[in-house]
Design an enzyme around this catalytic site. Structure first.
Site, mmCIF file in Angstrom:
data_model
loop_
_atom_site.group_PDB
_atom_site.id
_atom_site.type_symbol
_atom_site.label_atom_id
_atom_site.label_comp_id
_atom_site.label_asym_id
_atom_site.label_seq_id
_atom_site.Cartn_x
_atom_site.Cartn_y
_atom_site.Cartn_z
ATOM 1 C CD GLU A 115 -20.428 -22.797 36.493
ATOM 2 O OE1 GLU A 115 -19.868 -22.246 37.610
ATOM 3 O OE2 GLU A 115 -19.948 -22.915 35.514
ATOM 4 N NE ARG A 154 -17.887 -25.307 35.969
ATOM 5 C CZ ARG A 154 -16.799 -25.703 35.277
ATOM 6 N NH1 ARG A 154 -16.590 -26.908 35.417
ATOM 7 N NH2 ARG A 154 -16.051 -24.812 34.814
ATOM 8 C CB SER A 167 -18.724 -19.792 33.645
ATOM 9 O OG SER A 167 -17.481 -19.853 33.020
HETATM 10 N N1 EPU Z 1 -16.564 -17.956 23.364
HETATM 11 C C1 EPU Z 1 -16.703 -16.812 22.564
HETATM 12 N N2 EPU Z 1 -16.978 -15.661 23.010
HETATM 13 C C2 EPU Z 1 -16.865 -15.514 24.398
HETATM 14 C C3 EPU Z 1 -16.317 -16.488 25.263
HETATM 15 C C4 EPU Z 1 -16.027 -17.540 24.635
HETATM 16 O O1 EPU Z 1 -16.873 -16.777 21.238
HETATM 17 O O2 EPU Z 1 -17.004 -14.362 24.804
HETATM 18 C C5 EPU Z 1 -16.036 -19.185 22.775
HETATM 19 C C6 EPU Z 1 -14.856 -19.107 22.107
HETATM 20 O O3 EPU Z 1 -15.111 -19.991 20.937
HETATM 21 C C7 EPU Z 1 -13.795 -20.174 22.981
HETATM 22 C C8 EPU Z 1 -15.077 -20.848 23.519
HETATM 23 O O4 EPU Z 1 -16.120 -20.203 23.704
HETATM 24 O O5 EPU Z 1 -12.976 -20.999 22.286
HETATM 25 C C9 EPU Z 1 -14.727 -21.456 24.959
HETATM 26 O O6 EPU Z 1 -14.208 -20.447 25.794
HETATM 27 P P1 EPU Z 1 -13.060 -20.679 27.102
HETATM 28 O O7 EPU Z 1 -12.149 -21.351 26.688
HETATM 29 O O8 EPU Z 1 -13.232 -19.323 27.533
HETATM 30 O O9 EPU Z 1 -14.126 -21.571 28.062
HETATM 31 P P2 EPU Z 1 -15.565 -21.432 28.371
HETATM 32 O O10 EPU Z 1 -16.113 -22.695 28.044
HETATM 33 O O11 EPU Z 1 -16.242 -20.294 28.199
HETATM 34 C C10 EPU Z 1 -15.226 -23.228 30.655
HETATM 35 C C11 EPU Z 1 -15.423 -23.078 31.939
HETATM 36 C C12 EPU Z 1 -14.508 -21.984 32.623
HETATM 37 C C13 EPU Z 1 -13.263 -22.431 32.369
HETATM 38 C C14 EPU Z 1 -12.818 -22.513 30.954
HETATM 39 C C15 EPU Z 1 -11.271 -22.938 30.767
HETATM 40 C C16 EPU Z 1 -17.848 -23.543 32.105
HETATM 41 C C17 EPU Z 1 -19.263 -23.143 32.117
HETATM 42 N N3 EPU Z 1 -16.666 -22.633 32.393
HETATM 43 O O12 EPU Z 1 -15.461 -21.664 30.208
HETATM 44 O O13 EPU Z 1 -14.959 -22.318 34.126
HETATM 45 O O14 EPU Z 1 -12.407 -21.583 33.211
HETATM 46 O O15 EPU Z 1 -13.757 -23.052 30.270
HETATM 47 O O16 EPU Z 1 -11.277 -24.258 30.892
HETATM 48 O O17 EPU Z 1 -17.530 -24.793 31.848
HETATM 49 C C18 EPU Z 1 -16.083 -21.136 35.807
HETATM 50 O O18 EPU Z 1 -16.888 -22.393 35.714
HETATM 51 O O19 EPU Z 1 -16.718 -20.455 36.406
HETATM 52 C C19 EPU Z 1 -15.082 -21.047 34.819
HETATM 53 C C20 EPU Z 1 -14.610 -19.758 34.872
#
Ligand code: EPU
Length: 343
Positions: free
Chosen positions: A339, A167, A243
């Protein structure tokens, strides 16, 4: 000359729906208009609070009026080269990102499908190196053109010069200097689906394909769209900036200590030996998921998304973000970095 508006309301131009005014809003539709806008900034003296705006999807407007906002609306998309192994595509910075991704797929040029439905524009994609479901856009960028608003020089950046990170890119340091006009993508001819992200693999398994390990690029795109629609708020109903925090990257020793106290802590080893944590998990553990603070809150389906329930200002967002950061720091000793850009 770029189309100019005086005392423009920016509420509809940022996906959080936060109110702010711009003394001058310039709509830039070509490289020539970008140069003219740059000359205008020069004639007004150093721009104190100029902002380069794409889709406004990664932005917190804090409420102060801005002097000049340059809204990039440069369009165009075309194949501009090919080799035995790849196809080179160029797109104007103002193109809608998701429409561009689907267009490449419809042309038979896969490679960007994992980044389907990300809000924003082509020109904003490299700035924060958008990423999702196992792919970062930096892995597909060949080069881009950007106008230096300080000198008026149009410069080409290859991928290395963009200094991409998680990012992150050179265009954030400082933000507001480089106005990206066009981006070139190198897409592979011998395409393989990227489905190593567990959630994506499971979604595709539910599609009932003959061979779930060989989906088409359209099917991968459809699966990503279904996942995002389920997990992220519908922008037509609830305003957000995606995010809100980056997933924190911490030292291995700190991660081991946290794991001893919290065995369920999600963590992903990084190439440099550090560990990436899931900010959403940390925030949820602090009890913020679905909780509100005035007109803003944490999205009920995903704790990493802050939402505007209606009528919020940038100050409301800042207060909520600071409360979450404090709770996560107090409990886990981990700092969360926002972010979006604060203006
Ligand atoms: N989780 C929770 N509670 C929640 C949300 C997430 O426990 O309310 C935990 C779960 O363990 C889950 C893990 O967080 O397995 C990861 O969650 P998720 O797969 O939704 O991905 P993220 O790390 O929250 C990142 C990117 C997203 C992207 C997704 C999918 C960042 C900051 N965000 O989210 O990007 O869509 O992976 O690859 O790296 C964005 O940048 O705006 C964005 C949406």
């Amino acid at each position: 000359m770029p189309c100019a508006q005086i005392d423009a309301d920016l509420t509809a131009l940022n996906t959080f729906g936060l109110p702010a005014k711009a003394r001058h809003l310039l709509r830039v539709r070509s490289v020539e208009e970008a140069r003219q806008a740059c000359a205008f900034l020069g004639s007004e003296g150093a721009p104190r609070s100029s902002l380069i705006l794409g889709g406004g999807s990664n932005l917190v407007l804090c409420g102060e009026p801005l002097d000049t906002v340059l809204k990039v609306e440069i369009s165009g998309r075309r194949k501009c080269g090919e080799t035995e192994t790849s196809i080179l595509i160029e797109a104007g910075a103002g193109e809608n990102w998701h429409d561009f991704v689907r267009w490449t797929l419809d042309q038979g040029w896969p490679g960007l499908e994992n980044l389907s439905l990300i809000p924003g524009t082509v020109g904003a994609a490299p700035v924060q190196n958008i990423g999702a479901y196992g792919l970062e856009v930096s892995e597909r960028i060949e080069s881009l053109d950007a106008l230096d608003l300080a000198s008026g020089e149009l410069r080409q950046f290859d991928a290395a010069a963009c200094q991409f990170g998680y990012r992150d890119s050179v265009f954030k340091r400082p933000s507001g200097r480089w106005l990206i006009t066009a981006v070139r993508f190198r897409l592979p001819r011998h395409w393989q689906p990227l489905i190593r992200y567990g959630e994506l693999e499971r979604e595709l398994a539910g599609f009932g394909l003959d061979d779930a390990s060989s989906p088409t690029a359209h099917q991968v795109s459809d699966a990503v769209i279904a996942l995002r629609r389920r997990k992220l708020p519908d922008p037509a109903e609830l305003s957000s900036a995606g995010s809100f925090f980056k997933n924190p990257i911490i030292e291995a020793g700190q991660c081991a200590a946290l794991l001893a106290a919290y065995p369920a802590l999600p963590h992903h080893p990084q190439p440099d030996g550090r560990e990436k944590l899931a900010a959403g998990w940390l925030i949820e553990q602090c009890g913020w998921k679905g909780r509100r603070l005035g007109p803003v809150g944490c999205y009920a389906q995903h704790a990493l998304i802050l939402v505007n329930h209606g009528g919020a200002t940038g100050a409301d967002i800042l207060r909520l973000a600071a409360s979450i950061q404090k709770d996560v720091l107090d409990r886990f000793g981990v700092e969360l970095e926002p972010e979006p850009e604060f203006v």
